[in-house]
Motif scaffolding. Structure first.
Motif, PDB file in Angstrom:
ATOM      1  N   ARG A  99       0.839  -1.205   0.000  1.00 16.30           N
ATOM      2  CA  ARG A  99       0.000   0.000   0.000  1.00 16.30           C
ATOM      3  C   ARG A  99       0.874   1.256   0.000  1.00 16.30           C
ATOM      4  O   ARG A  99       0.596   2.208  -0.727  1.00 16.30           O
ATOM      5  CB  ARG A  99      -0.927   0.014   1.209  1.00 16.30           C
ATOM      6  CG  ARG A  99      -1.842   1.246   1.221  1.00 16.30           C
ATOM      7  CD  ARG A  99      -2.819   1.225   2.342  1.00 16.30           C
ATOM      8  NE  ARG A  99      -3.854   0.242   2.052  1.00 16.30           N
ATOM      9  CZ  ARG A  99      -4.972   0.114   2.735  1.00 16.30           C
ATOM     10  NH1 ARG A  99      -5.215   0.895   3.771  1.00 16.30           N
ATOM     11  NH2 ARG A  99      -5.857  -0.802   2.409  1.00 16.30           N
ATOM     12  N   HIS A 107      -1.923   3.536  -3.071  1.00 13.67           N
ATOM     13  CA  HIS A 107      -3.356   3.292  -3.221  1.00 13.67           C
ATOM     14  C   HIS A 107      -3.868   2.398  -2.097  1.00 13.67           C
ATOM     15  O   HIS A 107      -3.217   1.441  -1.725  1.00 13.67           O
ATOM     16  CB  HIS A 107      -3.659   2.587  -4.546  1.00 13.67           C
ATOM     17  CG  HIS A 107      -3.340   3.403  -5.745  1.00 13.67           C
ATOM     18  ND1 HIS A 107      -4.140   4.417  -6.206  1.00 13.67           N
ATOM     19  CD2 HIS A 107      -2.285   3.348  -6.589  1.00 13.67           C
ATOM     20  CE1 HIS A 107      -3.611   4.951  -7.276  1.00 13.67           C
ATOM     21  NE2 HIS A 107      -2.477   4.328  -7.527  1.00 13.67           N
ATOM     22  N   VAL A 131      -7.749  -0.361  -5.775  1.00  9.48           N
ATOM     23  CA  VAL A 131      -7.831  -0.101  -7.210  1.00  9.48           C
ATOM     24  C   VAL A 131      -8.817  -1.108  -7.802  1.00  9.48           C
ATOM     25  O   VAL A 131      -9.085  -2.150  -7.209  1.00  9.48           O
ATOM     26  CB  VAL A 131      -6.464  -0.226  -7.932  1.00  9.48           C
ATOM     27  CG1 VAL A 131      -5.508   0.854  -7.482  1.00  9.48           C
ATOM     28  CG2 VAL A 131      -5.856  -1.600  -7.742  1.00  9.48           C
ATOM     29  N   CYS A 184      -0.453  -0.079 -11.029  1.00  7.09           N
ATOM     30  CA  CYS A 184       0.444   0.377  -9.957  1.00  7.09           C
ATOM     31  C   CYS A 184       1.876  -0.029 -10.298  1.00  7.09           C
ATOM     32  O   CYS A 184       2.439  -0.936  -9.675  1.00  7.09           O
ATOM     33  CB  CYS A 184       0.034  -0.242  -8.626  1.00  7.09           C
ATOM     34  SG  CYS A 184      -1.663   0.118  -8.125  1.00  7.09           S
TER      35      CYS A 184
END
Length: 103
Positions: free
Chosen positions: A23, A28, A31, A52
């Motif tokens: 994280r 994020h 997602v 990501c």
């Protein structure tokens, strides 16, 4: 004749939630992944790497083929994802966290 698992690429949107270092690295808390309805860790890792990219290296392998051995996927907090394909629905949440205990 083609294998049904290979040719059946119906997509489903699921929530993914990285925890801990994943994280922090991704930036994020969740997602939305668009993945095959029958996904394996490679599908999940590739979709997550696309959204990501900062996870590639520390969490996801450089070739996007899966997670480093110290990370794991879990579905809805109830079942771990091994090498097999799992059937996903839009109600599912894919959790990504370190598989090592500690505190």
């Amino acid at each position: 004749m083609a294998d049904a698992d290979v040719t059946d690429r119906t997509l489903v949107n699921v929530q993914a939630e990285p925890f801990g270092i994943a994280r922090m690295v991704s930036g994020h808390s969740h997602v939305t992944l668009s993945v095959p309805e029958r996904s394996d860790p490679r599908d999940l890792a590739a979709a997550l790497a696309y959204l990501c990219p900062d996870l590639v290296g520390p969490v996801i392998t450089d070739d996007h083929s899966g997670l480093h051995s110290s990370y794991t996927f879990n579905i809805n907090g109830t079942s771990f994802v091994g090498d097999e394909r799992v059937r996903l629905t839009p109600e599912d949440t894919v959790l990504l966290f370190s598989s090592q205990a500690g505190g």
